[in-house]
Structures are given as C-alpha cells and as structure tokens.
Design an enzyme around this catalytic site. Structure first.
Site, PDB file in Angstrom:
ATOM      1  N   ASP A 233       0.877  -1.173   0.000  1.00 10.93           N
ATOM      2  CA  ASP A 233       0.000   0.000   0.000  1.00 10.93           C
ATOM      3  C   ASP A 233       0.914   1.223   0.000  1.00 10.93           C
ATOM      4  O   ASP A 233       1.664   1.442   0.962  1.00 10.93           O
ATOM      5  CB  ASP A 233      -0.884  -0.035   1.258  1.00 10.93           C
ATOM      6  CG  ASP A 233      -1.885   1.118   1.297  1.00 10.93           C
ATOM      7  OD1 ASP A 233      -1.675   2.125   0.602  1.00 10.93           O
ATOM      8  OD2 ASP A 233      -2.871   0.992   2.046  1.00 10.93           O
TER       9      ASP A 233
ATOM     10  N   ASN B  30       1.466   5.829 -10.617  1.00 13.00           N
ATOM     11  CA  ASN B  30       0.165   5.670 -11.289  1.00 13.00           C
ATOM     12  C   ASN B  30      -0.991   5.427 -10.323  1.00 13.00           C
ATOM     13  O   ASN B  30      -2.126   5.830 -10.605  1.00 13.00           O
ATOM     14  CB  ASN B  30       0.270   4.498 -12.283  1.00 13.00           C
ATOM     15  CG  ASN B  30      -1.089   4.042 -12.765  1.00 13.00           C
ATOM     16  OD1 ASN B  30      -1.726   4.686 -13.604  1.00 13.00           O
ATOM     17  ND2 ASN B  30      -1.569   2.929 -12.215  1.00 13.00           N
TER      18      ASN B  30
ATOM     19  N   SER C   6      -4.071  13.898 -14.314  1.00 14.42           N
ATOM     20  CA  SER C   6      -5.382  13.825 -14.971  1.00 14.42           C
ATOM     21  C   SER C   6      -5.677  15.189 -15.587  1.00 14.42           C
ATOM     22  O   SER C   6      -5.071  16.195 -15.170  1.00 14.42           O
ATOM     23  CB  SER C   6      -6.448  13.500 -13.909  1.00 14.42           C
ATOM     24  OG  SER C   6      -7.751  13.676 -14.431  1.00 14.42           O
TER      25      SER C   6
ATOM     26  N   SER D 151      -8.115  16.488 -14.727  1.00 16.19           N
ATOM     27  CA  SER D 151      -8.636  17.069 -13.477  1.00 16.19           C
ATOM     28  C   SER D 151      -7.530  17.695 -12.638  1.00 16.19           C
ATOM     29  O   SER D 151      -7.827  18.355 -11.634  1.00 16.19           O
ATOM     30  CB  SER D 151      -9.348  15.986 -12.654  1.00 16.19           C
ATOM     31  OG  SER D 151     -10.370  15.408 -13.419  1.00 16.19           O
TER      32      SER D 151
ATOM     33  N   TYR E 223     -10.722  15.188  -5.780  1.00 19.23           N
ATOM     34  CA  TYR E 223      -9.806  14.601  -6.770  1.00 19.23           C
ATOM     35  C   TYR E 223      -9.057  15.704  -7.517  1.00 19.23           C
ATOM     36  O   TYR E 223      -7.848  15.614  -7.726  1.00 19.23           O
ATOM     37  CB  TYR E 223     -10.627  13.744  -7.721  1.00 19.23           C
ATOM     38  CG  TYR E 223      -9.876  12.947  -8.759  1.00 19.23           C
ATOM     39  CD1 TYR E 223      -9.206  11.777  -8.425  1.00 19.23           C
ATOM     40  CD2 TYR E 223      -9.877  13.339 -10.105  1.00 19.23           C
ATOM     41  CE1 TYR E 223      -8.558  11.026  -9.391  1.00 19.23           C
ATOM     42  CE2 TYR E 223      -9.236  12.591 -11.071  1.00 19.23           C
ATOM     43  CZ  TYR E 223      -8.580  11.426 -10.718  1.00 19.23           C
ATOM     44  OH  TYR E 223      -7.944  10.682 -11.678  1.00 19.23           O
TER      45      TYR E 223
ATOM     46  N   LYS F 119      -5.062  15.897  -7.741  1.00 24.78           N
ATOM     47  CA  LYS F 119      -4.357  15.813  -9.025  1.00 24.78           C
ATOM     48  C   LYS F 119      -3.703  17.153  -9.379  1.00 24.78           C
ATOM     49  O   LYS F 119      -2.645  17.177 -10.024  1.00 24.78           O
ATOM     50  CB  LYS F 119      -5.314  15.353 -10.129  1.00 24.78           C
ATOM     51  CG  LYS F 119      -5.761  13.900  -9.997  1.00 24.78           C
ATOM     52  CD  LYS F 119      -4.596  12.913 -10.037  1.00 24.78           C
ATOM     53  CE  LYS F 119      -5.067  11.476 -10.221  1.00 24.78           C
ATOM     54  NZ  LYS F 119      -3.966  10.490 -10.104  1.00 24.78           N
TER      55      LYS F 119
ATOM     56  N   THR G 280     -11.425   2.002 -17.614  1.00 31.09           N
ATOM     57  CA  THR G 280     -10.713   1.114 -16.682  1.00 31.09           C
ATOM     58  C   THR G 280     -11.669   0.704 -15.559  1.00 31.09           C
ATOM     59  O   THR G 280     -12.813   1.142 -15.509  1.00 31.09           O
ATOM     60  CB  THR G 280      -9.509   1.835 -16.036  1.00 31.09           C
ATOM     61  OG1 THR G 280     -10.007   2.866 -15.171  1.00 31.09           O
ATOM     62  CG2 THR G 280      -8.567   2.439 -17.067  1.00 31.09           C
TER      63      THR G 280
HETATM   64  N1  LIG Z   1      -9.643   6.027 -15.761  1.00 31.35           N
HETATM   65  C1  LIG Z   1      -9.674   7.319 -15.994  1.00 31.35           C
HETATM   66  O1  LIG Z   1     -10.611   7.843 -16.607  1.00 31.35           O
HETATM   67  C2  LIG Z   1      -8.542   8.200 -15.509  1.00 31.35           C
HETATM   68  C3  LIG Z   1      -8.429   9.482 -16.034  1.00 31.35           C
HETATM   69  C4  LIG Z   1      -7.393  10.302 -15.602  1.00 31.35           C
HETATM   70  C5  LIG Z   1      -6.489   9.834 -14.688  1.00 31.35           C
HETATM   71  N2  LIG Z   1      -6.610   8.569 -14.183  1.00 31.35           N
HETATM   72  C6  LIG Z   1      -5.616   8.124 -13.212  1.00 31.35           C
HETATM   73  O2  LIG Z   1      -4.976   6.989 -13.711  1.00 31.35           O
HETATM   74  C7  LIG Z   1      -4.435   6.227 -12.639  1.00 31.35           C
HETATM   75  C8  LIG Z   1      -4.786   4.772 -12.824  1.00 31.35           C
HETATM   76  O3  LIG Z   1      -6.173   4.611 -12.722  1.00 31.35           O
HETATM   77  P1  LIG Z   1      -7.027   3.590 -13.596  1.00 31.35           P
HETATM   78  O4  LIG Z   1      -8.024   4.366 -14.336  1.00 31.35           O
HETATM   79  O5  LIG Z   1      -6.114   2.681 -14.335  1.00 31.35           O
HETATM   80  O6  LIG Z   1      -7.842   2.838 -12.449  1.00 31.35           O
HETATM   81  P2  LIG Z   1      -7.725   1.415 -11.788  1.00 31.35           P
HETATM   82  O7  LIG Z   1      -7.880   0.358 -12.834  1.00 31.35           O
HETATM   83  O8  LIG Z   1      -8.661   1.429 -10.644  1.00 31.35           O
HETATM   84  O9  LIG Z   1      -6.209   1.343 -11.286  1.00 31.35           O
HETATM   85  C9  LIG Z   1      -5.762   1.900 -10.087  1.00 31.35           C
HETATM   86  C10 LIG Z   1      -4.858   0.872  -9.430  1.00 31.35           C
HETATM   87  O10 LIG Z   1      -4.246   1.459  -8.277  1.00 31.35           O
HETATM   88  C11 LIG Z   1      -4.182   0.478  -7.257  1.00 31.35           C
HETATM   89  N3  LIG Z   1      -4.160   1.176  -5.976  1.00 31.35           N
HETATM   90  C12 LIG Z   1      -5.140   1.926  -5.436  1.00 31.35           C
HETATM   91  N4  LIG Z   1      -4.762   2.387  -4.237  1.00 31.35           N
HETATM   92  C13 LIG Z   1      -3.510   1.915  -4.013  1.00 31.35           C
HETATM   93  C14 LIG Z   1      -2.594   2.031  -2.955  1.00 31.35           C
HETATM   94  N5  LIG Z   1      -2.891   2.734  -1.852  1.00 31.35           N
HETATM   95  N6  LIG Z   1      -1.391   1.408  -3.055  1.00 31.35           N
HETATM   96  C15 LIG Z   1      -1.079   0.694  -4.166  1.00 31.35           C
HETATM   97  N7  LIG Z   1      -1.911   0.542  -5.202  1.00 31.35           N
HETATM   98  C16 LIG Z   1      -3.119   1.139  -5.129  1.00 31.35           C
HETATM   99  C17 LIG Z   1      -5.444  -0.383  -7.459  1.00 31.35           C
HETATM  100  O11 LIG Z   1      -5.251  -1.734  -7.051  1.00 31.35           O
HETATM  101  P3  LIG Z   1      -5.564  -2.250  -5.563  1.00 31.35           P
HETATM  102  O12 LIG Z   1      -6.926  -1.698  -5.198  1.00 31.35           O
HETATM  103  O13 LIG Z   1      -5.526  -3.717  -5.702  1.00 31.35           O
HETATM  104  O14 LIG Z   1      -4.474  -1.705  -4.700  1.00 31.35           O
HETATM  105  C18 LIG Z   1      -5.632  -0.349  -8.968  1.00 31.35           C
HETATM  106  O15 LIG Z   1      -5.116  -1.497  -9.611  1.00 31.35           O
HETATM  107  C19 LIG Z   1      -5.005   6.867 -11.357  1.00 31.35           C
HETATM  108  O16 LIG Z   1      -4.035   7.696 -10.772  1.00 31.35           O
HETATM  109  C20 LIG Z   1      -6.168   7.682 -11.878  1.00 31.35           C
HETATM  110  O17 LIG Z   1      -6.453   8.755 -11.020  1.00 31.35           O
HETATM  111  C21 LIG Z   1      -7.612   7.740 -14.582  1.00 31.35           C
END
Ligand SMILES: NC(=O)c1ccc[n+]([C@@H]2O[C@H](COP(=O)([O-])OP(=O)(O)OC[C@H]3O[C@@H](n4cnc5c(N)ncnc54)[C@H](OP(=O)(O)O)[C@@H]3O)[C@@H](O)[C@H]2O)c1
Length: 257
Positions: A63, A90, A141, A143, A154, A158, A189
């Site tokens: 974590d 990430n 992001s 954002s 958020y 960000k 995602t």
């Molecule tokens: N999807 C979008 O539309 C979008 C847009 C802009 C930016 N982002 C950013 O992109 C990044 C990746 O997000 P994603 O969209 O790929 O979502 P996601 O599939 O939910 O991936 C996030 C990953 O982070 C892990 N995680 C969460 N908290 C954690 C912690 N405390 N320690 C270690 N790992 C942790 C989660 O796994 P576990 O829960 O198993 O730990 C999960 O696999 C994030 O920073 C998000 O803010 C996403």
C-alpha cells in the site's frame, strides 16, 4: 527489428494490477524493461504477471500510503534487479460528489493515495534515480489542470500532483532526473466501469465534449507514458501532457455551427 527502448532498465509502476498501470507494465515490459508490479491485491498482480516475462517481473504487494510497505517494495526491487531507472506514479483514486456531501474520510483517502502515497514512493526512489539518471512519470489527470463540477477532492489532489511534477523537474533536472506527468481524460478502466454501466449517459456526455468523440483505452495512455519514460523524450522535463482527445483544447463555449 524490434526496438527495445527499455532494455536493461528497471521500472516500478504503482497500481499496476489493472487499467493504465497494467497497460504501462505490459508496454514497458514488452519493450524490454524489468518491471516491478505494485498494488494492494496480489491476485490482480499475478494475473498481469501471467502475461509477462517471469524473469523480468517482480510482484510487490504494498500500500503506497504505508511508508513501511513502500520501503520494503523498493528494497526488494533493488535486491532483485539491482537498480531503478523509471518510476511511474500511477496508483490513484477519487470519489465524485458535492464538496459539502463527501466525507472527511473520503477527503483523507483521496489525498492519501494520490498525494501522500506518491510522496512516499517518490522520496524513497529518487536517490536511486539520481544514481541511474532515471525519470519519473506521474499519472495526473485533466482534473489536475482545471476544475470539474463534483470532483473537487480529486481535482485538488491531481492539481497537487501536476504541480509537484513541475517542482521536482526544477529541483532534479540538473541531477539528471526528468520528471513529467500525463493528464488523461476519461479512460475505460476498473475505476469507472461500474459507474458507466450504471449511468451510460455520462459516457455520451464525455463523447460530446471530447473532440475525437470517444474516451481512451488504457493502452493509449501507456504508450505516452512509455514515450516520456524513454530517451525519445530526453529533453522533455516538467510537462503535464494532456491525453484527452482534444478536450482541454476547447474553450468550453457552445458550438457556433
Ligand atoms: N480512468 C480514468 O478515466 C482516468 C483518467 C485520468 C487519470 N486517471 C488516473 O490513472 C491512474 C490509474 O487509474 P485507472 O483508471 O487505471 O484505475 P484502476 O484500474 O482502478 O487502477 C488503479 C490501481 O491502483 C491500485 N491502488 C489503489 N490504491 C492503491 C494504494 N494505496 N497502493 C497501491 N496501489 C493502489 C489499485 O489496485 P488495488 O486496489 O488492488 O491496490 C488499482 O489497480 C489513477 O491515478 C487515476 O487517477 C484515470
């Protein structure tokens, strides 16, 4: 001939059990990197590792909010692979809701994972990156570049990450470490899967605002992260690079024609 841009490079990718992190792990691994997969859920990391070269992949359940977890992860990464060249910050998350409606606990969680966790990993890894003349790519992001209605916690986190990127780029550039960020708009995602299944009209609204008329696939974000992490971006430092299909290029005014 395959171009292995990351041969002999070691990358830590936080939150790589799904989504953008998993796609980035596959992309960097596919281009020759040794990859440290990180997240809190072993099963998710094992699934991703299953499709990667086992000799060049290390799973670290940690974590990032917990400093001792981070210390163990980085110590193990160095013990296994001997060095760290690339850090992709990430892991992240955030809840939507009104500023007065979301809880203090939700505020803390949002700041914790996006900022405090990133702080923990970055502080621990930076001395290694100074040694290897490595680089950081932060996953911020759109954002982190402007304000959204109903996404204030958020946006705050960000926004901090985007500016941390600029500050670190100033401080560590002369030490040979580049620090950049990507700023994706909606990417399909785990983060938004449930919400979009429940409220498909939100996807339509996104399609309406994004000039390319659609959201991104995680691989389309991973390829830009790979660019910033590679020597192809050797003179790119301190940028926040939108990956948003043209969203942030718009003024926000209604259509004139
Ligand atoms: N999807 C979008 O539309 C979008 C847009 C802009 C930016 N982002 C950013 O992109 C990044 C990746 O997000 P994603 O969209 O790929 O979502 P996601 O599939 O939910 O991936 C996030 C990953 O982070 C892990 N995680 C969460 N908290 C954690 C912690 N405390 N320690 C270690 N790992 C942790 C989660 O796994 P576990 O829960 O198993 O730990 C999960 O696999 C994030 O920073 C998000 O803010 C996403």
């Amino acid at each position: 001939m395959t171009n292995l841009r990351f041969e002999d490079k070691v990358a830590i990718i936080t939150g790589s059990g799904s989504g953008i992190g998993a796609a980035t792990a596959r992309r960097l691994g596919g281009e020759g990197a040794k990859v440290v997969l990180n997240g809190r859920t072993r099963a998710k990391l094992e699934k991703i590792a299953g499709g990667m070269n086992p000799e060049r992949t290390l799973i670290q359940v940690a974590d990032i909010v917990v400093a001792d977890d981070v210390d163990r992860m980085v110590t193990e990464a160095i013990r296994w692979f001997g060095r760290i060249d690339i850090l992709v910050n990430n892991a992240g998350a955030g809840d939507t809701g009104g500023f007065l409606d979301l809880s203090i606990e939700q505020w803390r969680q949002t700041i914790d994972v996006n900022l405090n966790g990133t702080f923990n990993v970055t502080r621990r890894v930076l001395p290694q990156l100074i040694e290897t003349k490595g680089c950081i790519v932060n996953v911020s992001s759109v954002s982190g570049l402007g304000g959204d209605y109903g996404f204030g916690f958020y946006d705050t986190a960000k926004g901090g990450l985007s500016n941390l990127t600029r500050s670190l780029a100033q401080e560590f550039g002369r030490k040979g470490v580049r620090v950049n960020a990507v700023n994706p708009s909606v990417t399909f995602t785990e983060m938004n899967k449930e919400a979009f299944e429940r409220y498909p009209e939100i996807v339509v609204q996104f399609e309406d605002r994004i000039a390319l008329g659609r959201g991104a696939q995680p691989e389309e974000v991973a390829s830009v992260i790979a660019f910033l992490a590679s020597s192809d971006a050797s003179f790119v430092n301190g940028v926040n690079l939108p990956i948003d299909g043209g969203l942030s290029a718009a003024t926000g005014q209604p259509r004139f024609a």
